[in-house]
Design an enzyme around this catalytic site. Structure first.
Site, PDB file in Angstrom:
ATOM      1  CD  GLU A 252      -2.041   1.982   1.872  1.00  0.00           C
ATOM      2  OE1 GLU A 252      -1.631   2.976   1.222  1.00  0.00           O
ATOM      3  OE2 GLU A 252      -2.328   2.001   3.074  1.00  0.00           O
ATOM      4  CB  CYS A 286      -1.165   7.010   1.557  1.00  0.00           C
ATOM      5  SG  CYS A 286      -2.209   5.758   2.225  1.00  0.00           S
TER       6      CYS A 286
HETATM    7  C1  SIN Z   1      -2.739   5.447   5.122  1.00  0.00           C
HETATM    8  O1  SIN Z   1      -2.525   6.637   5.068  1.00  0.00           O
HETATM    9  O2  SIN Z   1      -1.838   4.644   4.842  1.00  0.00           O
HETATM   10  C2  SIN Z   1      -4.068   4.866   5.505  1.00  0.00           C
HETATM   11  C3  SIN Z   1      -5.167   5.824   5.501  1.00  0.00           C
HETATM   12  C4  SIN Z   1      -6.501   5.210   5.822  1.00  0.00           C
HETATM   13  O3  SIN Z   1      -6.589   4.032   6.195  1.00  0.00           O
HETATM   14  O4  SIN Z   1      -7.487   5.911   5.683  1.00  0.00           O
END
Ligand code: SIN
Length: 481
Positions: A252, A286
């Site tokens: 991810e 992210c």
């Molecule tokens: C992340 O920023 O890696 C995860 C964000 C989310 O689960 O909403």
């Protein structure tokens, strides 16, 4: 400083609250810089020994029934909820996000455990229609084995449970390398997992650096799967390290999320979506909107409302009431935001609000809005990962689809429109793994979280999330005597 109650929750052999004589990583309070604790810096030999322990634990754990595993996970889920406030305090201390968001993250983290405890009992195989009448063809789903996770600092609890919950449900064990800045949440979760009755060594937290811990996990032939959340740059390195052992990977990685507001959007809904998506965790997710495209007809109205809302945000120590914006994680994060702002202003963008750090001796950065941003600016190509809303102007639907897709990333995208046909048309045209329509918040345990292009591989959460922890086994039975 952590009070005695929080220290009790962190009663783990890897943690000490006095400067230790062994090799350790100091964990600092994100807002004040004060020492919180020291965690053991595991070396290669520690990691190799832990992998063997995880292998033994998994061999027994996979023999438990799905119902037994689900019950253990539910007990862990309940304990996490019982300690929600304490876990949130630890999270805010080491990561910096406001307590309300930390509380939300603990609930979010727990939700994956409940979800996958429910899924544990639905790992069904298939019976395939045979080619020859005397044959029976079956597909079984079996636990992949020992797994590993390398998790980020921006969600120190939820990114662990999003990975370990499907692993445990499937009957796998997991070694977890938490981010060096935020290992305490990981240890607190492990302490509660053991209290809940999960077998020893099905969850092993290994604080340490990316070579001794990360690389050893990647290179081990015993570890059959790695799940990583973090940058695309590091994801590429991990892929290379996992290549010799042909490890299964879930990645991810980075995003560069477009958020599109069309002339036919509900303006207040769009503004709320922008605020939620952009300023959650001070812009350090992210899936944060990185490029905000606003159509000509509503550009001025939407920009004005965003600036008004940003003016209401309150920066500070996340433990204080009303604080909505905590510090950024480190000096590099500050430099990145500053450089995106400078580059954009040099090329003609206008600073509407914010734009500077609070003080040179901390990592607070003002929530910022830039207008008149264009595709040639760095912020159009790179993820800022900070509290900068970059507002672009566009004229037509075709033009904005082309601009939104002009990136190697493909994690999340958002669009705001009241027109159903447009919602479908644009939603389908966006080259992203996730699309939010008329909302800036898309994450939950039931959603299939993940990206396409250079934003990653695989899905987390949802009914798909467990598949990465399972192997298919095809069995062909010939019934002829
Ligand atoms: C992340 O920023 O890696 C995860 C964000 C989310 O689960 O909403």
């Amino acid at each position: 400083m952590l009070d005695q109650q929080l220290k009790n929750l962190l009663r783990h052999t890897d943690i000490t609250f006095q400067a230790p004589s062994f090799d350790a990583i100091e964990v600092k309070d994100a807002a004040t810089g004060v020492s919180l604790a020291w965690v053991k810096k595991h070396d290669r030999a520690d990691v190799e020994a832990a992998i063997v322990r995880a292998e033994h634990a998994q061999a027994l754990f996979k023999q438990q029934s799905a119902l037994q595993r689900a019950d253990l996970m539910m007990a862990w889920y309940q304990l996490i909820l019982k300690h929600q406030q304490d876990l949130a305090q630890i999270l805010t201390a080491e990561q910096g996000k406001p307590l309300s968001e930390a509380n939300g993250e603990i609930k979010y983290a727990a939700s994956f455990i409940r979800w996958f405890a429910e899924q544990a009992r639905r790992i069904d195989g298939d019976v395939i229609t045979p080619v020859q009448s005397q044959q029976r063809l079956l597909v079984l789903k079996q636990a992949i084995g020992v797994t590993a996770a390398i998790t980020p600092w921006n969600f120190p609890a939820a990114m662990i449970t999003r990975k370990i919950a499907p692993a445990l449900a499937a009957g796998c064990s997991m070694l977890i390398k938490p981010a060096e800045q935020t290992p305490l949440s990981a240890y607190a979760l492990e302490v509660l997992a053991m209290q809940a009755g999960l077998p020893r060594d099905v969850m092993i937290t290994l604080s340490g650096d990316s070579v001794d811990v990360g690389q050893t996990l990647c290179e081990s032939p015993i570890v059959r799967k790695l799940s990583f959340t973090g940058s695309t740059e590091v994801g590429r390195i991990l892929m290379q390290q996992c290549a010799p052992t042909i490890k299964k990977l879930s990645l991810e990685l980075g995003g560069n999320a477009p958020l599109i507001v069309f002339d036919d959007a509900n303006i207040e809904q769009a503004v709320k979506g922008i605020m939620n998506s952009k300023y959650r965790n001070s812009g350090q997710t992210c899936v944060c909107a990185n490029r905000i495209y606003i159509q000509d007809g509503v550009y001025d109205a939407v920009s004005q409302r965003v600036i008004e809302e940003v003016a209401k945000l309150k920066m500070g120590d996340g433990r204080l009431a009303d604080v909505t914006q905590g510090p950024l994680i480190d000096e590099d994060a500050i430099i990145k935001v500053q450089s995106h702002i400078e580059d954009a202003i040099d090329q003609g963008a206008k600073l509407a609000i914010g734009g500077k750090r609070l003080a040179p001796d901390n990592t607070f950065f003002e929530p910022t809005v830039l207008t008149h941003v264009t595709q040639s600016m760095r912020v159009a190509r790179e993820e800022t990962f900070g509290p900068l809303a970059a507002l672009f102007r566009f004229k037509t639907e075709d033009e904005v689809i082309q601009m939104a897709n002009a990136t190697e990333f493909g994690l999340a995208a958002y669009l705001f429109s009241q027109n159903t046909a447009r919602q479908w048309r644009v939603g389908e045209a966006l080259e992203y793994g996730m699309v939010g329509i008329n909302t800036g918040l898309i994450s939950n345990e039931a959603s299939s979280f993940g990206g396409i292009k250079q934003s990653g591989l695989g899905r987390e959460g949802s009914q798909y999330g467990i598949e990465d922890y399972l192997e298919l086994k095809y069995m062909c039975i010939d019934l002829s005597e």
